[in-house]
Scaffold this active site. Structure first.
Site, PDB file in Angstrom:
ATOM      1  N   ARG A  44     -74.327 -47.868  20.053  1.00 32.21           N
ATOM      2  CA  ARG A  44     -74.269 -49.440  19.759  1.00 32.21           C
ATOM      3  C   ARG A  44     -74.194 -50.134  21.092  1.00 32.21           C
ATOM      4  O   ARG A  44     -73.889 -49.386  22.214  1.00 32.21           O
ATOM      5  CB  ARG A  44     -72.739 -49.539  19.059  1.00 32.21           C
ATOM      6  N   LYS A 100     -62.453 -30.528  18.086  1.00 33.79           N
ATOM      7  CA  LYS A 100     -62.099 -29.327  17.737  1.00 33.79           C
ATOM      8  C   LYS A 100     -63.037 -28.561  16.984  1.00 33.79           C
ATOM      9  O   LYS A 100     -63.382 -27.315  16.828  1.00 33.79           O
ATOM     10  CB  LYS A 100     -60.694 -29.475  16.913  1.00 33.79           C
ATOM     11  N   GLU A 124     -58.080 -29.527  26.114  1.00 30.27           N
ATOM     12  CA  GLU A 124     -56.754 -30.041  25.886  1.00 30.27           C
ATOM     13  C   GLU A 124     -56.491 -30.757  24.528  1.00 30.27           C
ATOM     14  O   GLU A 124     -55.748 -30.646  23.825  1.00 30.27           O
ATOM     15  CB  GLU A 124     -56.022 -30.612  27.062  1.00 30.27           C
ATOM     16  N   VAL A 127     -56.498 -29.742  20.266  1.00 27.97           N
ATOM     17  CA  VAL A 127     -55.356 -29.602  19.361  1.00 27.97           C
ATOM     18  C   VAL A 127     -54.140 -30.377  19.660  1.00 27.97           C
ATOM     19  O   VAL A 127     -53.950 -30.501  20.951  1.00 27.97           O
ATOM     20  CB  VAL A 127     -55.021 -27.964  19.655  1.00 27.97           C
ATOM     21  N   GLY A 129     -53.333 -33.599  19.780  1.00 30.68           N
ATOM     22  CA  GLY A 129     -53.671 -35.006  20.342  1.00 30.68           C
ATOM     23  C   GLY A 129     -53.188 -34.997  21.916  1.00 30.68           C
ATOM     24  O   GLY A 129     -53.660 -34.292  22.711  1.00 30.68           O
ATOM     25  N   ILE A 131     -50.411 -33.831  22.835  1.00 30.18           N
ATOM     26  CA  ILE A 131     -49.389 -32.882  23.247  1.00 30.18           C
ATOM     27  C   ILE A 131     -49.987 -31.705  24.076  1.00 30.18           C
ATOM     28  O   ILE A 131     -51.201 -31.435  24.056  1.00 30.18           O
ATOM     29  CB  ILE A 131     -48.749 -32.060  21.822  1.00 30.18           C
ATOM     30  N   ASP A 196     -58.922 -29.303   8.930  1.00 31.87           N
ATOM     31  CA  ASP A 196     -58.775 -29.658  10.297  1.00 31.87           C
ATOM     32  C   ASP A 196     -57.703 -28.735  11.154  1.00 31.87           C
ATOM     33  O   ASP A 196     -57.725 -28.332  12.104  1.00 31.87           O
ATOM     34  CB  ASP A 196     -58.287 -31.320  10.218  1.00 31.87           C
ATOM     35  N   LYS A 200     -57.826 -25.841  14.386  1.00 29.87           N
ATOM     36  CA  LYS A 200     -56.801 -26.152  15.447  1.00 29.87           C
ATOM     37  C   LYS A 200     -56.092 -24.394  15.540  1.00 29.87           C
ATOM     38  O   LYS A 200     -55.891 -23.908  16.608  1.00 29.87           O
ATOM     39  CB  LYS A 200     -55.980 -27.136  14.925  1.00 29.87           C
ATOM     40  N   GLY A 297     -54.255 -40.603  17.412  1.00 33.86           N
ATOM     41  CA  GLY A 297     -54.041 -41.684  17.995  1.00 33.86           C
ATOM     42  C   GLY A 297     -54.880 -42.023  19.409  1.00 33.86           C
ATOM     43  O   GLY A 297     -55.125 -40.826  19.988  1.00 33.86           O
TER      44      GLY A 297
END
Ligand code: HSE
Length: 412
Positions: A44, A100, A124, A127, A129, A131, A196, A200, A297
């Site tokens: 896009r 992932k 990183e 898995v 997000g 953390i 999902d 992970k 997020g």
């Protein structure tokens, strides 16, 4: 300035751009040189955006530009992400990904290419997000023999299960709310069927054991069969229900699975709710550690990708020994695992008490007002033994026109 390209300007990719812009000065101090986005690959255009003039549509622009030293992959999916990432590593560029599916399917090969080319393949954000969990596994816990990793690894399902637990919602209604808020996709299968979380826990298990894990070998159950009535029993028993991804390294065997599980109030994962993720890691020396934070997020996940960019920037001329080898890990069948089980049975407990006790011994029982059924918790037993007992119970129940309504494992 270290020149960076971002492939995929969706939620996470645009988040990476935002983090790089917002924390520009901090990042310049930490990397010594600073990180500058030169290209953004997307199908896009983004007219009016500050990134507008960086947009390119041809991957070769990134691949052929020797100035580009680090590439971010936030496209998702396997095709063309795999081809592009592989080409970048082969060309001697570092890659940081949040994907992932890519890491679980092609991690072994991509880590191997990175080693050969003396660059880094970092993941990183794949898995948990935002953390930190991959880096702790290859840095802070390097002196440990990892004995167990158990986590709530999917934010969408944790949001749904939290709604069911706290507001008594049905699965369908909670899913609709998750979709309305943009947590669950229109096709929610990857989240609600546990795929999902499976990828992970496969990545974490490979990190912990140093061996390749075939995620297809990990027994995986989703949350679609969990009902609001199950939550009423869980509450009566002082528990909740969470989608758990777990791997246990015991006696030379590795058990790994994804399944909805009853979690007691005294378990560290009990309090992990909404879209948050929590991961408990047990080491043979350190004991129990827990990692908690935003598992989904834009900015939390982007923050983890940017941390990988800094990691790459600090190791421009060396391969950090992370990940796993080509040696394949064999996953022990679920039937050999040991667990407690929650079982729901139709009919009155008074009438079936002797039957249940004869098959499973003395059990903790729960009955709910207004329902002609009951639930009970078994003691710890091997899954194969539990299944045999369950079959015996089912046969006896069928003879009385009753049935087993639900079975949920209990997280220990
Ligand atoms: N769909 C994933 C989740 C996104 O809900 O956790 C983050 O991997």
């Amino acid at each position: 300035m270290i020149k960076v390209a971002i492939m995929g300007f969706g939620t996470i990719g645009s988040g990476v751009y935002e983090v790089l812009e917002t924390n520009k000065e901090i990042l310049a101090r930490r990397t010594g040189e600073g990180l500058e986005v030169k290209y953004i690959l997307d199908l896009r255009e983004f007219p009016g955006s500050s990134a507008e003039h960086k947009i390119v549509h041809d991957f070769d622009r990134i691949l052929r530009d020797e100035e580009i030293q680090i590439v971010v992959e936030t496209m998702g999916g396997l095709d063309p992400a795999y081809t592009f990432v592989k080409a970048c590593l082969e060309a001697g560029k570092h890659v940081a990904t949040s994907n992932k599916a890519l890491v679980a399917a092609y991690g072994t090969e991509l880590l191997g290419i990175a080693r050969k080319k003396n660059v880094n393949f970092l993941f990183e954000a794949s898995v948990g997000g935002g953390i930190p969990i991959i880096r702790p596994l290859y840095r802070c816990l390097m002196g440990e023999k990892i004995e167990e990793i158990t986590g709530i690894l999917n934010g969408t399902t944790n949001f749904i299960l939290t709604k069911m637990d706290r507001e008594g919602m049905s699965f369908e209604r909670a899913l609709k709310e998750a979709q309305a808020l943009g947590y669950a996709e229109r096709n929610p299968e990857a989240d609600v069927e546990g795929h999902d979380a499976c990828r992970k826990i496969a990545i974490l298990t490979a990190m912990a054991t140093g061996k390749e894990v075939n995620y297809e070998e990990i027994p995986t159950e989703g949350i679609t069969k969990i009902t609001d009535i199950d939550f009423r029993y869980a509450s009566a028993l002082g528990m909740s229900i969470k989608l758990i991804g777990s791997s246990r390294m015991e006696g030379g065997k590795v058990h790994a699975w994804v399944a909805p599980m009853m979690v007691g109030r005294d378990h560290p994962l009990y309090a992990v709710s909404d879209v948050y993720n929590g991961i408990v890691v047990k080491g043979n020396m350190v004991g129990t550690t827990m990692f908690y934070g935003s598992g989904v997020g834009k900015l939390p996940t982007a923050s983890a990708v940017v941390a990988d960019l800094v990691e790459a920037a600090m190791h421009m001329d060396s391969n950090i020994p992370i990940g796993w080898s080509e040696e394949k890990l064999s996953i022990t069948p679920m039937s050999e695992g040991v667990c407690r089980y929650f079982v729901r049975v139709s009919g009155s407990y008074e009438d079936r008490k002797d039957m249940v006790q004869a098959v499973f011994g003395k059990s903790r029982v729960a009955e709910l007002n207004g329902l002609l059924e009951f639930g009970f918790l078994t003691g710890e037993m091997k899954e194969s033994g539990f299944m045999e007992n369950l079959e015996v119970l089912k046969v006896e129940l069928t003879a009385e026109y009753q049935e087993v309504l639900q079975v949920i494992r209990v997280c220990r």
